[in-house]
Design a protein around this motif. Sequence first.
Motif, PDB file in Angstrom:
ATOM      1  N   PRO A 110       0.795  -1.225   0.000  1.00 52.42           N
ATOM      2  CA  PRO A 110       0.000   0.000   0.000  1.00 52.42           C
ATOM      3  C   PRO A 110       0.830   1.279   0.000  1.00 52.42           C
ATOM      4  CG  PRO A 110       0.140  -0.834   2.225  1.00 52.42           C
ATOM      5  CD  PRO A 110       0.881  -1.817   1.356  1.00 52.42           C
ATOM      6  N   SER A 219      -3.691   9.531  -1.881  1.00 52.48           N
ATOM      7  CA  SER A 219      -4.694   8.605  -1.363  1.00 52.48           C
ATOM      8  C   SER A 219      -5.510   7.935  -2.461  1.00 52.48           C
ATOM      9  CB  SER A 219      -5.637   9.337  -0.395  1.00 52.48           C
ATOM     10  OG  SER A 219      -6.116  10.542  -0.968  1.00 52.48           O
ATOM     11  N   HIS A 220      -5.359   8.369  -3.718  1.00 47.21           N
ATOM     12  CA  HIS A 220      -6.064   7.737  -4.824  1.00 47.21           C
ATOM     13  C   HIS A 220      -5.242   6.645  -5.506  1.00 47.21           C
ATOM     14  CE1 HIS A 220      -9.258  11.095  -5.664  1.00 47.21           C
ATOM     15  NE2 HIS A 220      -9.352  10.572  -4.461  1.00 47.21           N
ATOM     16  N   GLY A 223      -4.650   0.611  -3.333  1.00 47.92           N
ATOM     17  CA  GLY A 223      -4.370   0.046  -2.026  1.00 47.92           C
ATOM     18  C   GLY A 223      -4.277   1.051  -0.903  1.00 47.92           C
ATOM     19  N   ARG A 224      -4.546   2.334  -1.188  1.00 50.05           N
ATOM     20  CA  ARG A 224      -4.504   3.349  -0.134  1.00 50.05           C
ATOM     21  C   ARG A 224      -5.891   3.484   0.486  1.00 50.05           C
ATOM     22  NH1 ARG A 224      -0.113   2.408  -3.273  1.00 50.05           N
ATOM     23  NH2 ARG A 224       1.560   3.908  -2.927  1.00 50.05           N
ATOM     24  N   SER A 225      -5.983   3.277   1.776  1.00 43.99           N
ATOM     25  CA  SER A 225      -7.284   3.288   2.442  1.00 43.99           C
ATOM     26  C   SER A 225      -7.440   4.434   3.429  1.00 43.99           C
ATOM     27  CB  SER A 225      -7.506   1.958   3.174  1.00 43.99           C
ATOM     28  OG  SER A 225      -6.480   1.733   4.135  1.00 43.99           O
TER      29      SER A 225
END
Length: 329
Positions: A110, A219-220, A223-225
């Motif tokens: 991530p 954040s886009h 795997g970035r939550s």
Amino acid sequence: MVKIAIIGSGISGLTAANLLKDYADITVFERARSVSGRMSTRRAEPYFFDHGAQYFTARTRSFKKFIQPLINSGVVARWNARYVKFDSNKITERKAWGDENSEPRYVGVPGMNMVAKHLAVNLNVKLNTRIVTLQNAGKWQLFSEKNLPFDGFDWVISTAPSQQTADLLPMDFQYHNEITNVQMQACFSLMLGFSEPLHLEFDAAHITNSDLSWLAVNSHKPGRSGPYTLLVHSSEKYAEEHLDADRDEVLKHLCFETSRIIGCDVGVSEYKMLHSWLYANNVNRTKCPVFFDQVMQLGACGDWCLGGRVEGAFTAAYDLVEKIKENII
């Protein structure tokens, strides 16, 4: 078995270590508290940022083969970003990186640092160990900044940035002058975390005619939550001119310039942080020879050998390892 010291745990160092680990006793020395070099991820809960390399491409057969297991295991994923180019604050081009005709761009999942962490598994990596001196009395002896000795190495490979490699390796290293002449420039990374998204119409942008060069909605990426984050890179020109400037003033200016370009006030961000990369990009993106000195049993490689890209870091290490295998293994 041949004993090899590798200085630096970025992509070049970890690539060399992985390609040599079946043929030699490898020790990797890393000055930081974690592996990754400029493929780093900064965590400031609940936010996190890829504040170094933003993505990478794969154009050569050897690199495609190297990353395929990482793609298969989910460590690497394609980033199908909505991409734009800015000329100052005007958008001049739009692309969808997910189009079938678009060259794939990849990121670690991530975070970008997961690529390095994956490559470091089962390697002997000594963290928080900055090597400052080399001595040779039949075998290479390395000394850390705490004056701790590490003995008995047949070969030493430096994958540090060009200036640091030139400072570390002896003057009579065959390629010392060539490495000294590889100049690198600085970059500022601005990290912004938000409680609410900005609803921009793009995910990634290159920028010209500005003190900024790059902007991404971190954040886009796949795997970035976590919550909404922006990562901004300054231009090299601005960074070089303001290396000695007050960091609060630099942060304030880059926030102002970001707001001007995207048309949103980033001053509302809940988290603001600045990072300085002293050695970010090559001044001239020329191809260097393989830095392999068989007489002194020294080598050097890095992304700076091939223009600064992640694939360049891999290829420089791959080429050096092929030379080592031909001559010493």
